[in-house]
Design an enzyme around this catalytic site. Structure first.
Site, mmCIF file in Angstrom:
data_model
loop_
_atom_site.group_PDB
_atom_site.id
_atom_site.type_symbol
_atom_site.label_atom_id
_atom_site.label_comp_id
_atom_site.label_asym_id
_atom_site.label_seq_id
_atom_site.Cartn_x
_atom_site.Cartn_y
_atom_site.Cartn_z
ATOM 1 N N ILE A 59 26.737 -10.401 9.962
ATOM 2 C CA ILE A 59 25.772 -9.743 9.085
ATOM 3 C C ILE A 59 26.329 -8.347 8.848
ATOM 4 O O ILE A 59 26.755 -7.673 9.785
ATOM 5 C CB ILE A 59 24.369 -9.697 9.731
ATOM 6 C CG1 ILE A 59 23.349 -9.036 8.793
ATOM 7 C CG2 ILE A 59 24.377 -9.018 11.080
ATOM 8 C CD1 ILE A 59 21.913 -9.116 9.323
ATOM 9 N N SER A 60 26.395 -7.918 7.606
ATOM 10 C CA SER A 60 27.009 -6.630 7.275
ATOM 11 C C SER A 60 26.252 -5.463 7.890
ATOM 12 O O SER A 60 25.043 -5.542 8.141
ATOM 13 C CB SER A 60 27.067 -6.438 5.758
ATOM 14 O OG SER A 60 27.967 -7.345 5.163
ATOM 15 N N ALA A 61 26.972 -4.369 8.117
ATOM 16 C CA ALA A 61 26.339 -3.128 8.555
ATOM 17 C C ALA A 61 25.338 -2.680 7.495
ATOM 18 O O ALA A 61 25.518 -2.941 6.296
ATOM 19 C CB ALA A 61 27.386 -2.052 8.782
#
EC number: 2.1.1.77
Length: 216
Positions: A59-61
């Site tokens: 999951i992206s930052a």
């Protein structure tokens, strides 16, 4: 949801100049990020860092979700194509911004992730998001054209198949490269394709017919 932690992150992004769109700020404060990650990582849900969601994906930052949404200049009612559903978190943020009159089509190549994301989005009431399991590098001509397109995986270049599905005047954001990657903003403007480099990034590889052919 630890709202104070997310408020602090959003405030920091605004102060750093990464976040200018108030609709993006509101969406980040609304979507419960902890719902999209494994239970054992809930303590890190509101830390601005990528997190492992299994199958070699992340999951992206939070700051990267904000940067992409801001660059797309999302509007209420937009039809948006996402390549790389992952956990479904980024799609939920976009769905909040485009609203019930908008639509998010998101494509995930890994069946288990597509199924989990669809379940989470449905549980949270995101009826304006459609999850498709398939080859994202081909896009989805069935629902084209799109006002905005973005990719959450980095390919050797921006696939022409996706550019063709972008409306005139539309915007597309994609990471490009393998070990050295740049985030590219592409616009269809006055019959021309205009590209702008938004800076260095690090994403998982874009796998598929118009991406890389193997995991790296």
């Amino acid at each position: 949801m630890t709202i104070k932690k997310m408020e602090a992150i959003v405030k920091g992004l605004i102060n750093a100049g990464y976040l200018k769109n108030k609709m993006v700020s509101k969406a980040l404060l609304t979507v419960p990020r902890h719902e999209f990650i494994p239970a054992e990582l809930h303590d890190y849900a509101y830390v601005d860092t990528p997190l492992n969601i299994g199958h070699g994906q992340t999951i992206s930052a939070i700051h990267m979700v904000a940067i992409i949404c801001d660059a797309l200049d999302l509007k209420e009612g937009d039809k948006v194509l996402e390549i790389g559903t992952g956990s479904g978190y980024h799609a939920a943020v976009v769905a909040e911004i485009v609203g019930k009159n908008g639509q998010v089509i998101t494509i995930e190549r890994i069946p288990e992730l597509a199924e989990k994301a669809e379940s989470t989005l449905k549980k949270l009431g995101y009826t304006n998001v459609k999850v498709i399991c398939g080859n994202g590098t081909l896009g989805s001509s069935e629902f084209a054209p799109y006002d905005k397109i973005y990719l959450t995986a980095s390919g050797p270049d921006i696939p022409n198949s996706l550019i063709e599905q972008l409306k005139k005047g539309g915007k597309l954001v994609a990471p490009v490269g393998l070990y050295i990657q740049d985030l590219i903003l592409l616009e269809k403007k006055n019959g021309n394709i205009i590209k702008k480099n938004l800076g260095a990034v690090a994403f998982v590889p874009l796998i598929g017919k118009n991406g890389w052919h193997n995991e790296y």
